[in-house]
Design a protein around this motif. Sequence first.
Motif, short mmCIF file in Angstrom:
data_model
loop_
_atom_site.label_atom_id
_atom_site.label_comp_id
_atom_site.label_asym_id
_atom_site.label_seq_id
_atom_site.Cartn_x
_atom_site.Cartn_y
_atom_site.Cartn_z
N ALA A 284 -60.57 -17.96 -17.97
CA ALA A 284 -61.95 -18.16 -17.52
C ALA A 284 -62.36 -17.08 -16.52
CB ALA A 284 -62.05 -19.52 -16.85
N GLN A 285 -63.67 -16.91 -16.38
CA GLN A 285 -64.22 -16.06 -15.34
C GLN A 285 -64.49 -16.93 -14.11
OE1 GLN A 285 -65.19 -12.50 -15.72
NE2 GLN A 285 -63.60 -12.93 -17.20
N MET A 286 -64.48 -16.30 -12.95
CA MET A 286 -64.76 -17.04 -11.72
C MET A 286 -66.22 -16.89 -11.32
SD MET A 286 -62.07 -18.52 -10.38
CE MET A 286 -62.36 -18.57 -8.61
N ALA A 287 -66.76 -17.97 -10.75
CA ALA A 287 -68.13 -17.95 -10.24
C ALA A 287 -68.17 -18.82 -9.00
CB ALA A 287 -69.09 -18.47 -11.31
N ALA A 288 -69.35 -18.89 -8.38
CA ALA A 288 -69.46 -19.68 -7.15
C ALA A 288 -70.91 -20.07 -6.90
CB ALA A 288 -68.95 -18.86 -5.97
N SER A 289 -71.07 -21.04 -6.01
CA SER A 289 -72.42 -21.42 -5.58
C SER A 289 -72.90 -20.40 -4.54
CB SER A 289 -72.40 -22.80 -4.95
OG SER A 289 -71.73 -22.74 -3.70
N ARG A 290 -74.17 -20.46 -4.27
CA ARG A 290 -74.72 -19.53 -3.27
C ARG A 290 -74.11 -19.79 -1.90
NH1 ARG A 290 -81.11 -18.43 -2.18
NH2 ARG A 290 -80.98 -18.12 0.04
N ALA A 291 -73.87 -21.06 -1.59
CA ALA A 291 -73.31 -21.38 -0.27
C ALA A 291 -71.97 -20.68 -0.08
CB ALA A 291 -73.16 -22.89 -0.13
N ALA A 292 -71.14 -20.67 -1.11
CA ALA A 292 -69.83 -20.02 -1.01
C ALA A 292 -69.98 -18.50 -0.91
CB ALA A 292 -68.97 -20.40 -2.21
N CYS A 293 -70.95 -17.96 -1.64
CA CYS A 293 -71.17 -16.50 -1.58
C CYS A 293 -71.75 -16.11 -0.23
CB CYS A 293 -72.13 -16.06 -2.70
SG CYS A 293 -71.46 -16.29 -4.35
N ASP A 294 -72.74 -16.89 0.24
CA ASP A 294 -73.37 -16.56 1.52
C ASP A 294 -72.36 -16.64 2.67
OD1 ASP A 294 -75.74 -16.15 0.29
OD2 ASP A 294 -76.76 -17.93 1.07
N ALA A 295 -71.37 -17.51 2.52
CA ALA A 295 -70.35 -17.63 3.56
C ALA A 295 -69.40 -16.43 3.55
CB ALA A 295 -69.56 -18.92 3.36
N GLY A 296 -69.51 -15.59 2.54
CA GLY A 296 -68.67 -14.40 2.46
C GLY A 296 -67.29 -14.68 1.90
N TRP A 297 -67.10 -15.87 1.30
CA TRP A 297 -65.78 -16.21 0.77
C TRP A 297 -65.48 -15.45 -0.51
CZ3 TRP A 297 -66.71 -22.25 1.09
CH2 TRP A 297 -66.81 -22.60 2.45
N VAL A 298 -66.51 -15.17 -1.27
CA VAL A 298 -66.36 -14.48 -2.56
C VAL A 298 -67.51 -13.49 -2.71
CG1 VAL A 298 -65.13 -16.35 -3.75
CG2 VAL A 298 -67.62 -16.34 -3.75
N PRO A 299 -67.41 -12.51 -3.62
CA PRO A 299 -68.48 -11.51 -3.75
C PRO A 299 -69.81 -12.14 -4.17
CG PRO A 299 -66.52 -10.86 -5.00
CD PRO A 299 -66.29 -12.26 -4.53
N ALA A 300 -70.90 -11.55 -3.72
CA ALA A 300 -72.24 -12.04 -4.06
C ALA A 300 -72.46 -12.02 -5.58
CB ALA A 300 -73.29 -11.21 -3.36
#
Length: 321
Positions: free
Chosen positions: A230-246
């Motif tokens: 699978a590919q990885m994705a995230a919610s905006r909250a996780a991206c905005d927190a800087g945990w994963v790339p935007a």
Amino acid sequence: MSEVVCTLWGRAGLDRAAQGVLGAGRRLADSTGAALRAIIVGTADDALASGAQAVADRVVVATGPGLEDYNPESYLAALSDLCKAASATVVLLGNDTYAQEIAARLAHRLGGSAAGDAVAVHAEGGKVRVTRGVYGGKATAVIELEKSPAVVWVRARAIEPADAAGRGAGEVERVTPELPATGVKVLERQEESKGGARLEDAQVIVSGGRGLGGPEPFTELQKLADVMHAQMAASRAACDAGWVPASWQVGQTGKKVAPQLYLAIAISGASQHIMGIADSKVICAINRDADAPIFKHCTFGLVEDYQKVIGPLTERLRSAK
Ligand SMILES: Cc1cc2nc3c(=O)[nH]c(=O)nc-3n(C[C@H](O)[C@H](O)[C@H](O)COP(=O)(O)OP(=O)(O)OC[C@H]3O[C@@H](n4cnc5c(N)ncnc54)[C@H](O)[C@@H]3O)c2cc1C
């Protein structure tokens, strides 16, 4: 209705989005007796040019200085001239970030009307009607576009490709538009590191949200994603927190995905997130809150702390292989 134009980006190639735009264009043209023109902006590889040729009645490839890489001003100027030359009555684009940036401006330059995020486009009484989700997908609206041309960006990956392949369009016309000097200069480009397929084309996606609590748990999710291919994705909250790339962000202001399986882990299911995943075939959710909105949108849901699930699930899938 005389000419339906499908706008495609040379850089993107004949991806699922291009096929969806061509499919929507072909069906609209056939139902109205219009001709279908594909306009490809930027150098097109053979697959894109011949794929467009198999579906459209005419293919125009626009290349030259200013069009090698995406530049909103140059693309807009070229498209505006080419659509005028085609006397386009409908202009279709995919709902990617380029289209979101320039489509409304294109409609303005052409003196037409614009609508986005369409799941279907059809014509009735000489007017173009667009079907789109509203209120985060809770309701569906049908919008009639008054002014011609109708510039519509469609949820291309969720739209069936054309079944008219083999129709044959004859020669591909190559043009070099004369572009005005633009006030926009691209200073730097940063390629996002790619681990496999583009998120928009991924068939399986494992996605994490704020409920993971930090960047470290994404390492665990990555192991699960690897086992599931699978590919990885995230919610905006996780991206905005800087945990994963935007670039992992999915949703209204992120990427629109359409996988066979979307696994949402510790994501609440805000309407803005759902807008990006609504075209998924199957949505599964793991959330410890039984009242989380995501459970209203998923096919399968597990009310549980993700920490109790991810490790055993990864092991189970690994040993099952
Ligand atoms: C104009 C606008 C555009 C937006 N665009 C986007 C967008 O493109 N994409 C996007 O995602 N958001 C977008 N948002 C933000 C959106 O409104 C939400 O704030 C965001 O999606 C919330 O992210 P989240 O679900 O990760 O976090 P939260 O809403 O905080 O949810 C976290 C979830 O994790 C669960 N949880 C906590 N701990 C655990 C645990 N141990 N195990 C299991 N579950 C747990 C909680 O129960 C909760 O449901 C936008 C907002 C606005 C206003």
